[in-house]
Design an enzyme around this catalytic site. Sequence first.
Site, short mmCIF file in Angstrom:
data_model
loop_
_atom_site.label_atom_id
_atom_site.label_comp_id
_atom_site.label_asym_id
_atom_site.label_seq_id
_atom_site.Cartn_x
_atom_site.Cartn_y
_atom_site.Cartn_z
N TYR A 22 5.24 1.15 0.87
CA TYR A 22 6.47 0.46 1.30
C TYR A 22 6.93 -0.65 0.36
O TYR A 22 7.97 -1.28 0.62
CB TYR A 22 6.26 -0.10 2.71
CG TYR A 22 5.97 0.99 3.74
CD1 TYR A 22 6.93 1.93 4.06
CD2 TYR A 22 4.72 1.08 4.35
CE1 TYR A 22 6.66 2.95 4.97
CE2 TYR A 22 4.43 2.08 5.27
CZ TYR A 22 5.41 3.01 5.58
OH TYR A 22 5.14 4.01 6.47
N ASN A 71 16.29 2.21 10.83
CA ASN A 71 14.98 2.76 10.47
C ASN A 71 14.09 2.61 11.70
O ASN A 71 13.53 1.55 11.95
CB ASN A 71 14.37 2.00 9.28
CG ASN A 71 13.05 2.61 8.83
OD1 ASN A 71 12.46 3.43 9.54
ND2 ASN A 71 12.57 2.20 7.66
N HIS A 77 9.61 9.72 15.10
CA HIS A 77 8.92 10.99 15.30
C HIS A 77 8.56 11.25 16.77
O HIS A 77 8.08 12.32 17.10
CB HIS A 77 7.64 11.00 14.44
CG HIS A 77 7.86 10.41 13.07
ND1 HIS A 77 8.73 10.97 12.16
CD2 HIS A 77 7.36 9.29 12.46
CE1 HIS A 77 8.73 10.24 11.05
NE2 HIS A 77 7.92 9.20 11.21
N ASP A 84 18.79 9.76 22.02
CA ASP A 84 19.81 9.77 23.07
C ASP A 84 20.73 8.55 22.94
O ASP A 84 21.94 8.65 23.18
CB ASP A 84 19.15 9.73 24.46
CG ASP A 84 18.58 11.08 24.87
OD1 ASP A 84 18.86 12.09 24.19
OD2 ASP A 84 17.84 11.13 25.86
N HIS A 97 14.68 5.85 5.82
CA HIS A 97 13.23 5.66 5.71
C HIS A 97 12.90 5.26 4.29
O HIS A 97 13.42 5.85 3.33
CB HIS A 97 12.48 6.95 6.06
CG HIS A 97 12.71 7.37 7.47
ND1 HIS A 97 12.15 6.72 8.53
CD2 HIS A 97 13.52 8.33 7.98
CE1 HIS A 97 12.57 7.29 9.65
NE2 HIS A 97 13.41 8.27 9.36
N ILE A 98 12.04 4.28 4.18
CA ILE A 98 11.66 3.77 2.86
C ILE A 98 10.85 4.81 2.11
O ILE A 98 11.07 5.05 0.92
CB ILE A 98 10.85 2.46 3.04
CG1 ILE A 98 11.74 1.39 3.68
CG2 ILE A 98 10.27 1.98 1.71
CD1 ILE A 98 10.97 0.22 4.29
N SER A 99 9.93 5.43 2.80
CA SER A 99 9.08 6.44 2.17
C SER A 99 9.68 7.84 2.36
O SER A 99 10.58 8.03 3.18
CB SER A 99 7.68 6.41 2.80
OG SER A 99 7.74 6.80 4.17
N ARG A 108 5.35 13.44 10.47
CA ARG A 108 6.50 12.62 10.04
C ARG A 108 7.72 13.48 9.70
O ARG A 108 8.80 12.98 9.43
CB ARG A 108 6.12 11.76 8.83
CG ARG A 108 5.07 10.71 9.16
CD ARG A 108 4.86 9.75 8.01
NE ARG A 108 3.56 9.13 8.09
CZ ARG A 108 3.27 8.04 8.82
NH1 ARG A 108 4.22 7.43 9.49
NH2 ARG A 108 2.05 7.55 8.86
C1 DQA Z 1 9.08 4.80 7.86
C2 DQA Z 1 8.35 6.15 7.91
C3 DQA Z 1 7.67 6.34 9.26
O1 DQA Z 1 7.01 7.60 9.29
C4 DQA Z 1 6.64 5.26 9.48
O2 DQA Z 1 6.06 5.40 10.77
C5 DQA Z 1 7.18 3.89 9.28
C6 DQA Z 1 8.14 3.66 8.21
C7 DQA Z 1 9.67 4.51 6.48
O3 DQA Z 1 10.54 3.67 6.38
O4 DQA Z 1 9.25 5.14 5.50
O5 DQA Z 1 6.75 2.95 9.93
O6 DQA Z 1 10.14 4.83 8.79
#
Ligand code: DQA
Length: 139
Positions: A22, A71, A77, A84, A97-99, A108
Amino acid sequence: MKIAIINGPNLNLLGTREKDIYGNMPFEDFLDQLSVKYPTIEFSHYQSNIEGELINALQLVGFEYDGIILNPAGYTHTSVAIGDAIAAIKTPVIEVHISNVHAREDFRKLSHVSGKSVGSIFGLGLKGYELAVEWFLSK
Ligand code: DQA
């Protein structure tokens, strides 16, 4: 233009949490940079580790703001209710999502949010939030 950034669980630990995944920048520092870069945009930022609070935040801004960058972190997940909530509000949501969630564990790969959002950005680090801002600006 008003853009709300809503971050889910554990994103308050950005800068210290799993830096290899991250990065090392606290979100507040990134938000400062974003506010300098886009002085005409009114940003709000909300972070919570609690699912229902994220839903309350979506409902609060979701009939008034021009855009929401969301985010939902781990709740992405698992949370039918956040999906909703996105469907129930008027303001368009971009999922960030950062990753790269598709290059990680299989669990994920499921998102309850993607199908309710105008679009999704993943794997581009904090830059993904900025790209979402650019999209809202282009509209
Ligand atoms: C996340 C990816 C998710 O799978 C993870 O649970 C996070 C961060 C991301 O920003 O990459 O907490 O949302």
